[in-house]
Design an enzyme around this catalytic site. Sequence first.
Site, PDB file in Angstrom:
ATOM      1  N   LYS A 120       0.836  -1.201   0.000  1.00 23.53           N
ATOM      2  CA  LYS A 120       0.000   0.000   0.000  1.00 23.53           C
ATOM      3  C   LYS A 120       0.878   1.262   0.000  1.00 23.53           C
ATOM      4  O   LYS A 120       2.088   1.173   0.088  1.00 23.53           O
ATOM      5  CB  LYS A 120      -0.942  -0.015   1.204  1.00 23.53           C
TER       6      LYS A 120
HETATM    7  C1  PLP Z   1      -4.579  -5.221   0.597  1.00 27.28           C
HETATM    8  C2  PLP Z   1      -6.035  -5.248   0.581  1.00 27.28           C
HETATM    9  C3  PLP Z   1      -6.769  -5.739   1.669  1.00 27.28           C
HETATM   10  C4  PLP Z   1      -6.138  -6.456   2.831  1.00 27.28           C
HETATM   11  O1  PLP Z   1      -5.304  -5.697   3.630  1.00 27.28           O
HETATM   12  P1  PLP Z   1      -4.444  -6.417   4.766  1.00 27.28           P
HETATM   13  O2  PLP Z   1      -3.944  -5.286   5.595  1.00 27.28           O
HETATM   14  O3  PLP Z   1      -3.351  -7.169   4.079  1.00 27.28           O
HETATM   15  O4  PLP Z   1      -5.344  -7.330   5.518  1.00 27.28           O
HETATM   16  C5  PLP Z   1      -8.148  -5.641   1.621  1.00 27.28           C
HETATM   17  N1  PLP Z   1      -8.783  -5.113   0.563  1.00 27.28           N
HETATM   18  C6  PLP Z   1      -8.121  -4.653  -0.512  1.00 27.28           C
HETATM   19  C7  PLP Z   1      -8.892  -4.041  -1.647  1.00 27.28           C
HETATM   20  C8  PLP Z   1      -6.726  -4.720  -0.546  1.00 27.28           C
HETATM   21  O5  PLP Z   1      -6.075  -4.273  -1.631  1.00 27.28           O
END
Ligand code: PLP
Length: 383
Positions: free
Chosen positions: A186
């Site tokens: 992210k």
């Molecule tokens: C990365 C992601 C998640 C999950 O996030 P985590 O912190 O790894 O649990 C959920 N939804 C979307 C759309 C994502 O891209």
Amino acid sequence: MAEDKKIFPITKPVLDKKEVELVEKCLNSGWVTQGPMTQKFEQAVAKRHQVEYALAVTSCTAALHLSTLALGLKPGDEVIVPAFTWITSANCVEYAGAKVVFVDVKEDTFNLDPKDFEAKITPCTRAVVVVHLFGLAAEMKEILEIANRYSIKVIEDCACAIGTTYNKKPVGGLGNIGCFSFHPRKVITTGEGGMITTNDPELARKTGSLRNHGASGNPGPKEGPAKPYIMGEFDNLGFNYRLSDIQAAVGLAQMDKLENLLDERASIAMKYMNLLSGLDGIILPPYSGICGHTYQSYVIRLAGKNKGKRNKVMEILAENGIQTRPGTHAVHRLGYYTKKYGIKPNDFPVACNSEDSTITLPIYHGMTQEDQDYITEILKRGL
Ligand SMILES: *Cc1c(COP(=O)(O)O)cnc(C)c1O
């Protein structure tokens, strides 16, 4: 000996002295979980996203899980989820025992199609998981209008969307509850980590309790020093989803970098647009409009004369040190959902086509014009 080939990563975390300093401060203080660093990190996110409450948790998945529970979702309830997203947007519904009802996404945005959303509503529909996929805000006005009309709760999956706005308003406080991720893929990261955002005091209280074993009844800071014999009540089955202060220290330093990182990503996206927009058979992500974009992922779609060339293009890019991935999953085609709901692989054709025809191109801090020239040059070789 062959020269070491330069590697172009999809993304990379930007961690430096600032994170180290705050982590050191945290470690030296001896307060390593749910302390001042967590509080400051939560305040920084609440301020940036203009919400009353922000609660740090161990991941966006944990945030989504607690959201479905705090909203009271249960067996017999239906929850609408876009078919093209990371699997956890759907899994969180299953955790609560409710039923996932997939809807297809729009070809140009990869986000929930408000018309399909409304068409899938039944008397059992209780909530919708709205994903701001790849950092592009979903069409919130239309979605909220429908959700309000049918009294459906709105969970915003903002995993990719820290810093994004819809019509100049930050996401995460537009629906009932928002869920952010700080995974290294992210825009900012704490290694693993997540955040719940809401303006609803009841949802804040419930998720706050559930992340802490279901505890309640502990005196708040305003009620004076805790009595040594007060242990709190545990009326609900909760979890330990607390983020550590060590991770929050990293998050706090990352929040300071957020605006610069977003500006840099936007400028790289603009350069890709300039380099690729003249080409036939490549569809680019939107650049500006009412729906803001973080470009957490820069996802292009091969279409027209380039349809079917995706894998070949990705291989050529890989051979030249350029890392890519498909956009994300058509979740209904994944084993768990296919088996449980008997969904046919060709259902939700836009989601299927999006998984099969998309490429996430590298965007990372410090990327140069030369890097982008090179990447687009190699990309064109595969077309
Ligand atoms: C990365 C992601 C998640 C999950 O996030 P985590 O912190 O790894 O649990 C959920 N939804 C979307 C759309 C994502 O891209």
